[in-house]
Design an enzyme around this catalytic site. Structure first.
Site, PDB file in Angstrom:
ATOM      1  N   GLY A 504       1.135   2.304   1.916  1.00  0.00           N
ATOM      2  CA  GLY A 504       2.475   1.912   1.516  1.00  0.00           C
ATOM      3  C   GLY A 504       3.003   2.820   0.433  1.00  0.00           C
ATOM      4  O   GLY A 504       2.473   3.912   0.196  1.00  0.00           O
ATOM      5  N   GLY A 505       4.063   2.351  -0.245  1.00  0.00           N
ATOM      6  CA  GLY A 505       4.667   3.173  -1.277  1.00  0.00           C
ATOM      7  C   GLY A 505       3.748   3.427  -2.451  1.00  0.00           C
ATOM      8  O   GLY A 505       3.864   4.434  -3.145  1.00  0.00           O
ATOM      9  N   PHE A 506       2.824   2.519  -2.728  1.00  0.00           N
ATOM     10  CA  PHE A 506       1.881   2.662  -3.839  1.00  0.00           C
ATOM     11  C   PHE A 506       0.787   3.672  -3.501  1.00  0.00           C
ATOM     12  O   PHE A 506       0.363   4.454  -4.345  1.00  0.00           O
ATOM     13  CB  PHE A 506       1.264   1.286  -4.133  1.00  0.00           C
ATOM     14  N   VAL A 509      -4.448   1.634   1.296  1.00  0.00           N
ATOM     15  CA  VAL A 509      -5.114   0.349   1.088  1.00  0.00           C
ATOM     16  C   VAL A 509      -6.411   0.359   1.885  1.00  0.00           C
ATOM     17  O   VAL A 509      -6.420   0.709   3.071  1.00  0.00           O
ATOM     18  CB  VAL A 509      -4.223  -0.829   1.525  1.00  0.00           C
ATOM     19  N   ASP A 620      11.611  -5.586  -2.835  1.00  0.00           N
ATOM     20  CA  ASP A 620      11.118  -4.866  -1.657  1.00  0.00           C
ATOM     21  C   ASP A 620      10.495  -5.843  -0.656  1.00  0.00           C
ATOM     22  O   ASP A 620       9.413  -5.607  -0.123  1.00  0.00           O
ATOM     23  CB  ASP A 620      10.094  -3.800  -2.056  1.00  0.00           C
TER      24      ASP A 620
END
Length: 834
Positions: A504-506, A509, A620
């Site tokens: 994801g944006g972070f 995972v 978000d």
């Protein structure tokens, strides 16, 4: 007197000792009826009569609750309400009789033996043996598979007669009669494992490459299972054994056509889904047509192979890929043709292939060049550097990009398509361009490195200050476990690609397993992430202070040098979009489950907006940020860009717009204003997506309506139920569906004041508050010429996007998609006005 005491004692023992209803074997003259069961020696499996919608004789795991059935004898001949009896005849035939004595099922054993015995083995195989030769099976249930493939069982296809055994799905979860789906070995060309529905090919796990089926990406399978694929002149078979006998595993074909591998976990006393297929839309057979390749990480997911172009560009642009691709340049049918090497792809359908075990790869290439119809070649076996020859003819069908694994194969193209035949001028031009690009890249790298060093230093200082703050246990600090990096590295197999769940944006995972057996999800901040230390600290502080059953639980974090990790509870069913937007998995979401998910998201948002001690705007909210637990309960996740509001604060403003295309409210996208009503808008989009099973950002109807507009038109024409996903079937409650559509449209109104707050939305869902008539939603086509359309930046995936101010350079991943946009819009974006 003494004799009387003994008599009384014997009478008491007779009455209070439980009757023994389990048997180890059955011989002629004996039977199984009522609650009597046959058990395996170690009591792993049990066989007997069971009740579903009717009465059946089956095999199940002993002692597991709920009962897990792995085989049923009379699946297509139920006993109804009558009591069944199972007998073994003198000749070794197994017969099931109904209450009238009529035989409803028989094993039809052709070999007549003396002294036959019926036994249930520890691997779940029900067998008939001769008393004097117990190792020789005269009949076995493993030769008649149901919907489950157990370790030691094999699927077989006879190359002479054409007969084959297959897994056949149940009709539904309570009806074990033969369903619509079959999992078997197709023997045309190079044998391959397939799933069909009524003879139509749906999913192709693929052909055998020496290690595994070529369409399966998971490397974790090697650690626990030993797969076998045996091919002779007369028969081909496929099965697996367990490497660790302490593991309990089963592989089944569901009533909806999915294949799922489960492992029993003692920690949770239940089955954990280990692998499923089709895993995503790219597993759907030939989704990209002939000579097309599918990649779920791209948008659109289908692309033509190098050297090929869409057969119909108009259809391709509309994402209708069934026509596939054709060669850009026809083959010369001679030695001037060449081959392009492809890696990491699932091998094409082998039903029109030819193979030879004795040829090497060089001989394979020469043989392909001699045949004008030969389109590609590869090694038959990838072990020990590769061996054997596999050729494809004419079109190449059903390819996809694999997340791991895959196999090298070589596709034939015309000489002009090869990079090494471009001429001297082109080479010289390429060298000059390359030099210029190198210089520009070098300058860019220096700038990036200097900038990154500065950001890392700032980020490290932020982390140190934050950590000192929390270590001092200030009243405003947080109390959260800090994990060692080595602990998380060990849990994730050193952040192995096979443990990666997504990105994801972070950042990426990973799935991890701690030493105590607890499974976790680990979010790892990426160097090229749009988020940084600020977002990391923000997410830790927010989620650690929030406790609600519809919010994902943060278990801890890890800070080590530049590493920043967030450790969450593991959600076995991944995210909502994983089910909702997949043609096969969406049918698993029946209406009561969808309504439960909608209500759960609403309760989670209500908590964030009004009931927690912090007032939080998520900013978000989208289907990929809604995680699902083992009971399909929704949990809101990803708080990296969330904002805290004070008690007297109703609205915020920013120049840095964050969020995901398709879910951002119009006032936020165009003017930077955000509030709780921004989350309400995102929630409304999600509700309409859950009802319809369609993405708002990808939906186009008559080329001018997005999903919101389509829902509004159906509402205005008093046809709202036509929005409902067809795969829901007859499980829906009309009043709930209409209520959700009405509320969803109210939540996506253009003006924030026209949208309900989440407390009102929850009351509407529960039927405790009347719903008003909605107005036209935001982004309806009459607004497409206005500034509200300007938020539509090119985006090639589902990750969060950041809209930067005019002084910020547009990054290359946006520029690569510019050719798809009108020149005027492209010019506006380059100026920074969008």
């Amino acid at each position: 007197m003494e004799s009387f005491k003994v008599l009384v004692l014997c009478t008491l023992l007779f009455h209070f000792t439980p009757s023994i209803n389990t048997l180890q074997k059955i011989a002629p003259g004996q039977s199984i009826k009522g609650d009597e069961t046959l058990v395996s020696p170690s009591e792993t499996f049990e066989a007997g009569f069971l009740s579903l919608r009717d009465q059946y004789f089956g095999i199940w795991y002993k002692g597991l609750s709920p009962r897990t059935v792995v085989w049923i004898a009379n699946r297509d001949a139920p006993l109804g309400n009558s009591s069944g009896v199972l007998n073994v005849t003198d000749g070794g035939n197994i017969v099931i009789l109904d209450g009238t004595g009529f035989a409803v099922w028989s094993s039809n054993t052709t070999i007549i033996v003396k002294k036959p015995l019926l036994k249930l083995l520890d691997n779940g195989n029900l067998v008939v043996v001769e008393e004097n030769n117990p190792e020789k099976f005269l009949w076995q249930s493993f030769d008649l598979p149901g919907d489950t493939l157990l370790p030691g069982m094999k699927l077989r296809s006879n190359l002479v007669s054409g007969d084959y055994t297959s897994l056949i799905s149940w009709r539904d979860t309570q009806d074990p009669s033969s369903g619509l789906y079959s999992y078997h070995i197709d023997t045309k060309g190079l044998p391959q494992v397939v799933i069909t529905k009524g003879g139509v090919l749906l999913f192709r796990p693929g052909s055998w490459n020496g290690n595994i089926l070529s369409g399966i990406a998971s490397k974790n399978l090697y650690k626990s299972f030993n797969f076998s694929f045996e091919l002779t002149d007369k028969e081909v078979s496929y099965g697996y054994e367990l490497l660790n006998q302490s593991i309990v595993s089963r592989y089944m074909l569901t009533s909806t056509g999915l294949v799922e591998r489960f492992i029993f976990r003692d920690q949770v006393k239940g089955w954990q889904l280990f692998l499923a297929g089709p895993a995503d839309q790219c597993d759907n057979y030939a989704i990209c047509g002939a000579n097309g390749n599918c990649d779920v990480t791209n948008s659109p997911t289908c692309e033509c192979l190098k050297g090929f172009i869409p057969k119909s560009q108009a259809k391709w642009n509309s994402q209708i890929w069934s026509d596939g691709c054709v060669r850009r340049v026809d083959l010369a049918c001679g030695k001037s043709d060449g081959f392009l090497k492809f890696t990491g792809l699932k091998l094409p359908d082998t039903s029109t292939s030819w193979f030879d075990k004795s040829l090497n790869l060089e001989e394979c290439e020469k043989l392909c060049l001699k045949n004008c119809s030969c389109a590609a070649y590869a090694n038959l076996d990838v072990r020990n550097g590769g061996s054997g020859c596999l050729l494809w003819f004419n079109n190449l069908v059903d390819m996809r990009k694999l997340t791991s694994g895959g196999q090298d194969f070589y596709i034939r193209v015309a000489a002009s398509e090869l990079d090494h035949n471009n001429g001297v001028k082109k080479k010289l031009a390429g060298i000059l361009v390359g030099c210029a690009m190198f210089i520009l890249t070098l300058i860019g790298l220096v700038v990036i490195i200097l900038r990154r060093k500065k950001l890392k230093k700032e980020g490290r200082n932020q982390i140190i200050n934050w950590k000192n703050h929390t270590d001092n246990k200030d009243k405003e600090g947080i109390d959260i476990p800090i994990f060692d990096l080595s602990t998380i590295a060990n849990a994730t197999s050193n952040f192995s690609i096979s443990n990666k769940l997504g990105e994801g944006g972070f950042g990426p995972v990973y799935k991890g397993t701690l030493k105590n057996g607890k499974e976790v999800a680990v979010k790892r901040l990426s160097d090229n992430s749009g988020q940084g230390p600020k977002e990391f600290i923000n997410e830790v502080e927010l989620i650690a202070n929030l406790q609600h059953r519809n919010l994902v639980k943060l278990l801890g974090c890890c800070i080590h040098d530049d590493e920043r990790l967030l450790i969450y509870e593991f959600m076995i069913n991944r995210s909502l979009d994983y089910f909702l937007f997949d043609e096969n998995k969406r049918s698993l979401l029946h209406w009561p489950q969808r309504f439960q998910i909608i209500c759960g998201i609403a309760r989670g948002l209500l908590y964030l907006h009004e009931d927690s001690r912090l007032r939080i705007i998520h900013r978000d909210l989208k289907t990929s940020n809604i995680l699902l637990d083992e009971n399909m309960n929704p949990k809101i996740s990803d708080f990296g860009i969330a904002r805290i509001f004070g008690e007297d604060e109703a609205e915020g403003k920013t120049k840095r717009i964050v969020g995901t295309h398709g879910y951002i409210s119009p006032e936020y996208a165009t003017r930077g204003f955000f509030s709780v009503k921004s989350d309400v808008f995102s929630f409304g989009v999600i509700v309409l997506e859950i009802v319809s099973g369609r993405k708002n950002r990808d939906f186009l109807h008559h080329s001018d309506l997005d999903l919101l507009g389509h829902a509004w038109r159906l509402w205005g024409e008093e046809r709202p139920l036509e929005l409902l996903d067809e795969s829901v079937g007859d499980t829906s409650t009309v009043s709930e569906v209409v209520r959700c559509i009405n509320m969803g449209l109210l939540c996506v109104q253009e003006r924030p004041d026209d949208r309900p707050d989440m407390s009102g939305a929850v009351l509407m869902l529960n039927g405790e508050k009347p719903l008003s008539r909605p107005k036209e939603p935001a982004f309806y086509p009459h607004q497409f010429g206005s500034s509200s359309r300007n938020c539509e930046l090119p985006s090639t995936n589902e990750m969060s996007i950041t809209l930067l101010d005019a002084s910020t350079l547009i990054t290359f991943n946006y520029i690569q998609s510019f050719e798809e946009y009108e020149p005027k819009q492209k010019e506006r974006i380059m100026r920074g006005s969008d």
